[in-house]
Design a protein around this motif. Structure first.
Motif, PDB file in Angstrom:
ATOM      1  N   VAL A  25      32.326 128.698 -33.600  1.00  0.00           N
ATOM      2  CA  VAL A  25      32.973 129.080 -32.238  1.00  0.00           C
ATOM      3  C   VAL A  25      34.495 128.604 -32.101  1.00  0.00           C
ATOM      4  CG1 VAL A  25      32.680 128.906 -29.687  1.00  0.00           C
ATOM      5  CG2 VAL A  25      30.832 129.252 -31.229  1.00  0.00           C
ATOM      6  N   ASP A  26      34.615 127.510 -32.753  1.00  0.00           N
ATOM      7  CA  ASP A  26      36.018 127.168 -32.309  1.00  0.00           C
ATOM      8  C   ASP A  26      37.048 127.658 -33.296  1.00  0.00           C
ATOM      9  OD1 ASP A  26      35.437 125.291 -30.440  1.00  0.00           O
ATOM     10  OD2 ASP A  26      35.148 123.668 -31.721  1.00  0.00           O
ATOM     11  N   PRO A  27      36.704 127.999 -34.570  1.00  0.00           N
ATOM     12  CA  PRO A  27      37.701 128.830 -35.404  1.00  0.00           C
ATOM     13  C   PRO A  27      37.991 130.049 -34.834  1.00  0.00           C
ATOM     14  CG  PRO A  27      36.242 127.552 -37.000  1.00  0.00           C
ATOM     15  CD  PRO A  27      35.684 127.272 -35.405  1.00  0.00           C
ATOM     16  N   ALA A  28      36.631 130.720 -34.421  1.00  0.00           N
ATOM     17  CA  ALA A  28      36.533 132.123 -33.817  1.00  0.00           C
ATOM     18  C   ALA A  28      37.776 132.204 -32.768  1.00  0.00           C
ATOM     19  CB  ALA A  28      35.451 132.753 -33.464  1.00  0.00           C
ATOM     20  N   ARG A  29      37.652 131.029 -31.841  1.00  0.00           N
ATOM     21  CA  ARG A  29      38.509 131.143 -30.639  1.00  0.00           C
ATOM     22  C   ARG A  29      40.240 130.913 -31.210  1.00  0.00           C
ATOM     23  NH1 ARG A  29      34.700 127.726 -27.035  1.00  0.00           N
ATOM     24  NH2 ARG A  29      34.221 129.178 -25.560  1.00  0.00           N
ATOM     25  N   ASP A  30      40.368 130.261 -32.316  1.00  0.00           N
ATOM     26  CA  ASP A  30      41.698 129.824 -32.790  1.00  0.00           C
ATOM     27  C   ASP A  30      42.151 131.101 -33.283  1.00  0.00           C
ATOM     28  OD1 ASP A  30      41.470 127.299 -31.914  1.00  0.00           O
ATOM     29  OD2 ASP A  30      41.217 126.671 -34.236  1.00  0.00           O
ATOM     30  N   LYS A  31      41.290 131.870 -33.818  1.00  0.00           N
ATOM     31  CA  LYS A  31      41.699 133.209 -34.557  1.00  0.00           C
ATOM     32  C   LYS A  31      42.073 134.167 -33.320  1.00  0.00           C
ATOM     33  CE  LYS A  31      40.633 136.912 -37.750  1.00  0.00           C
ATOM     34  NZ  LYS A  31      40.226 137.269 -38.970  1.00  0.00           N
ATOM     35  N   ALA A  32      41.159 134.389 -32.464  1.00  0.00           N
ATOM     36  CA  ALA A  32      41.629 135.197 -31.337  1.00  0.00           C
ATOM     37  C   ALA A  32      42.808 134.829 -30.629  1.00  0.00           C
ATOM     38  CB  ALA A  32      40.417 135.009 -30.106  1.00  0.00           C
ATOM     39  N   LYS A  33      43.236 133.547 -30.548  1.00  0.00           N
ATOM     40  CA  LYS A  33      44.588 133.212 -29.875  1.00  0.00           C
ATOM     41  C   LYS A  33      45.791 133.544 -30.906  1.00  0.00           C
ATOM     42  CE  LYS A  33      42.406 129.131 -27.596  1.00  0.00           C
ATOM     43  NZ  LYS A  33      42.281 127.556 -27.252  1.00  0.00           N
ATOM     44  N   LYS A  74      56.466 134.964 -18.894  1.00  0.00           N
ATOM     45  CA  LYS A  74      55.214 133.868 -18.887  1.00  0.00           C
ATOM     46  C   LYS A  74      53.979 134.531 -19.248  1.00  0.00           C
ATOM     47  CE  LYS A  74      57.581 131.731 -14.591  1.00  0.00           C
ATOM     48  NZ  LYS A  74      57.489 131.440 -13.243  1.00  0.00           N
ATOM     49  N   VAL A  75      52.934 133.608 -19.766  1.00  0.00           N
ATOM     50  CA  VAL A  75      51.978 133.915 -20.404  1.00  0.00           C
ATOM     51  C   VAL A  75      50.904 133.322 -19.563  1.00  0.00           C
ATOM     52  CG1 VAL A  75      50.494 134.397 -22.462  1.00  0.00           C
ATOM     53  CG2 VAL A  75      52.920 134.511 -22.492  1.00  0.00           C
ATOM     54  N   THR A  76      49.812 134.173 -18.951  1.00  0.00           N
ATOM     55  CA  THR A  76      48.594 133.547 -18.410  1.00  0.00           C
ATOM     56  C   THR A  76      47.767 132.634 -19.291  1.00  0.00           C
ATOM     57  OG1 THR A  76      47.324 135.667 -18.873  1.00  0.00           O
ATOM     58  CG2 THR A  76      48.212 135.482 -16.806  1.00  0.00           C
ATOM     59  N   GLU A  77      47.211 131.552 -18.739  1.00  0.00           N
ATOM     60  CA  GLU A  77      46.546 130.445 -19.364  1.00  0.00           C
ATOM     61  C   GLU A  77      45.169 130.521 -19.810  1.00  0.00           C
ATOM     62  OE1 GLU A  77      48.292 127.594 -20.639  1.00  0.00           O
ATOM     63  OE2 GLU A  77      50.072 128.367 -20.042  1.00  0.00           O
ATOM     64  N   PRO A  78      44.389 131.187 -19.216  1.00  0.00           N
ATOM     65  CA  PRO A  78      43.111 130.984 -19.843  1.00  0.00           C
ATOM     66  C   PRO A  78      42.552 131.577 -21.213  1.00  0.00           C
ATOM     67  CG  PRO A  78      43.056 132.116 -17.715  1.00  0.00           C
ATOM     68  CD  PRO A  78      44.554 132.074 -18.165  1.00  0.00           C
ATOM     69  N   GLY A  79      41.647 130.785 -22.151  1.00  0.00           N
ATOM     70  CA  GLY A  79      41.563 131.004 -23.337  1.00  0.00           C
ATOM     71  C   GLY A  79      40.447 132.158 -23.396  1.00  0.00           C
ATOM     72  N   PRO A  80      40.040 132.541 -24.870  1.00  0.00           N
ATOM     73  CA  PRO A  80      39.158 133.365 -25.040  1.00  0.00           C
ATOM     74  C   PRO A  80      37.658 133.006 -24.702  1.00  0.00           C
ATOM     75  CG  PRO A  80      39.978 132.760 -27.128  1.00  0.00           C
ATOM     76  CD  PRO A  80      40.761 131.715 -25.960  1.00  0.00           C
ATOM     77  N   TRP A  96      44.276 138.466 -21.117  1.00  0.00           N
ATOM     78  CA  TRP A  96      45.689 137.794 -20.591  1.00  0.00           C
ATOM     79  C   TRP A  96      46.765 138.520 -20.579  1.00  0.00           C
ATOM     80  CZ3 TRP A  96      49.850 138.029 -24.158  1.00  0.00           C
ATOM     81  CH2 TRP A  96      49.695 138.723 -25.279  1.00  0.00           C
ATOM     82  N   ALA A  97      47.873 138.141 -19.934  1.00  0.00           N
ATOM     83  CA  ALA A  97      49.166 138.954 -19.715  1.00  0.00           C
ATOM     84  C   ALA A  97      50.272 138.174 -19.933  1.00  0.00           C
ATOM     85  CB  ALA A  97      48.824 139.601 -18.271  1.00  0.00           C
ATOM     86  N   VAL A  98      51.384 138.848 -20.210  1.00  0.00           N
ATOM     87  CA  VAL A  98      52.661 138.508 -20.173  1.00  0.00           C
ATOM     88  C   VAL A  98      53.215 139.012 -18.880  1.00  0.00           C
ATOM     89  CG1 VAL A  98      53.607 140.289 -21.675  1.00  0.00           C
ATOM     90  CG2 VAL A  98      54.844 138.286 -21.429  1.00  0.00           C
ATOM     91  N   TYR A  99      53.697 138.191 -17.955  1.00  0.00           N
ATOM     92  CA  TYR A  99      54.213 138.619 -16.681  1.00  0.00           C
ATOM     93  C   TYR A  99      55.641 138.064 -16.388  1.00  0.00           C
ATOM     94  CZ  TYR A  99      52.569 134.046 -15.100  1.00  0.00           C
ATOM     95  OH  TYR A  99      52.229 132.665 -14.974  1.00  0.00           O
ATOM     96  N   ASP A 100      56.127 138.158 -15.117  1.00  0.00           N
ATOM     97  CA  ASP A 100      57.294 137.824 -14.706  1.00  0.00           C
ATOM     98  C   ASP A 100      58.308 138.396 -15.692  1.00  0.00           C
ATOM     99  OD1 ASP A 100      59.125 136.449 -12.882  1.00  0.00           O
ATOM    100  OD2 ASP A 100      59.117 134.702 -14.137  1.00  0.00           O
ATOM    101  N   ILE A 101      58.257 139.727 -15.872  1.00  0.00           N
ATOM    102  CA  ILE A 101      59.148 140.731 -16.763  1.00  0.00           C
ATOM    103  C   ILE A 101      59.545 141.807 -15.793  1.00  0.00           C
ATOM    104  CG2 ILE A 101      58.165 139.965 -18.835  1.00  0.00           C
ATOM    105  CD1 ILE A 101      56.373 142.715 -18.678  1.00  0.00           C
ATOM    106  N   GLY A 144      25.473 126.365 -24.392  1.00  0.00           N
ATOM    107  CA  GLY A 144      26.476 125.772 -23.925  1.00  0.00           C
ATOM    108  C   GLY A 144      27.891 126.397 -23.992  1.00  0.00           C
ATOM    109  N   GLN A 145      27.844 127.221 -24.938  1.00  0.00           N
ATOM    110  CA  GLN A 145      29.414 128.087 -25.066  1.00  0.00           C
ATOM    111  C   GLN A 145      29.516 129.064 -23.913  1.00  0.00           C
ATOM    112  OE1 GLN A 145      31.560 127.042 -27.111  1.00  0.00           O
ATOM    113  NE2 GLN A 145      30.159 125.659 -28.432  1.00  0.00           N
ATOM    114  N   TYR A 146      30.866 129.167 -23.770  1.00  0.00           N
ATOM    115  CA  TYR A 146      31.361 130.135 -22.479  1.00  0.00           C
ATOM    116  C   TYR A 146      32.390 131.103 -23.047  1.00  0.00           C
ATOM    117  CZ  TYR A 146      34.854 126.646 -22.277  1.00  0.00           C
ATOM    118  OH  TYR A 146      35.875 125.716 -22.648  1.00  0.00           O
TER     119      TYR A 146
END
Length: 150
Positions: free
Chosen positions: A13-21, A36-42, A61-66, A148-150
């Motif tokens: 899970v953790d390496p997969a999340r890193d790859k998505a990021k 600006k980029v929104t914060e929540p992760g995968p 996610w989004a890039v905003y304030d553009i 327990g993963q979300y």
């Protein structure tokens, strides 16, 4: 139980999340925008219909304030850069909505990710590129590794 049309890659899970990021970071670079980029992760979604140790990632996610011009420029840059970077654009046009904002769907078989991008220019001044990055199903070490993963 239905079968996938591919063999899921073994990834925790953790390496997969890193790859998505990492994939998302490269997508942002392809836009050429500095907003600006929104914060929540995968988040993790289970692929239970294919096996109890399979999961995929869902990363909105989004890039905003553009500016409005930035929205157009970012979408145009993506059209060029996605193809140069191994992505296949499967749809490029207007969303099937009242606003008919521009959208791009693309996938990258080598990365095992797909993306949906919308260029939003709302009347209230909200201008952004909204990304939804999703992965293929990955195989966890075990079904217990997904508890327990979300």
């Amino acid at each position: 139980m239905p079968e996938l049309s591919y063999e899921p890659v073994r990834m925790d899970v953790d390496p997969a999340r890193d790859k998505a990021k990492e994939v998302s970071s490269r997508l942002l670079d392809m836009t050429g925008l500095k907003g600006k980029v929104t914060e929540p992760g995968p988040r993790i979604d289970r692929c239970e219909e294919y096996g109890d140790d399979l999961f995929s990632l869902h990363f909105p996610w989004a890039v905003y304030d553009i500016s409005e011009d930035d929205v157009d420029r970012g979408m145009e840059n993506l059209r060029k850069e996605l193809v140069r970077n191994g992505w296949k654009i499967t749809k490029d046009g207007k969303a099937n909505s009242k606003a008919q904002q521009p959208e791009i769907f693309a996938d990258n078989k080598a990365e095992q990710f797909a993306v949906h991008v919308q260029g939003l220019k709302r009347k209230d001044g909200d201008r952004r590129l909204a990304f939804t990055v999703v992965s293929a199903c990955f195989r966890a070490e075990s079904p217990e590794a997904l508890k327990g993963q979300y």
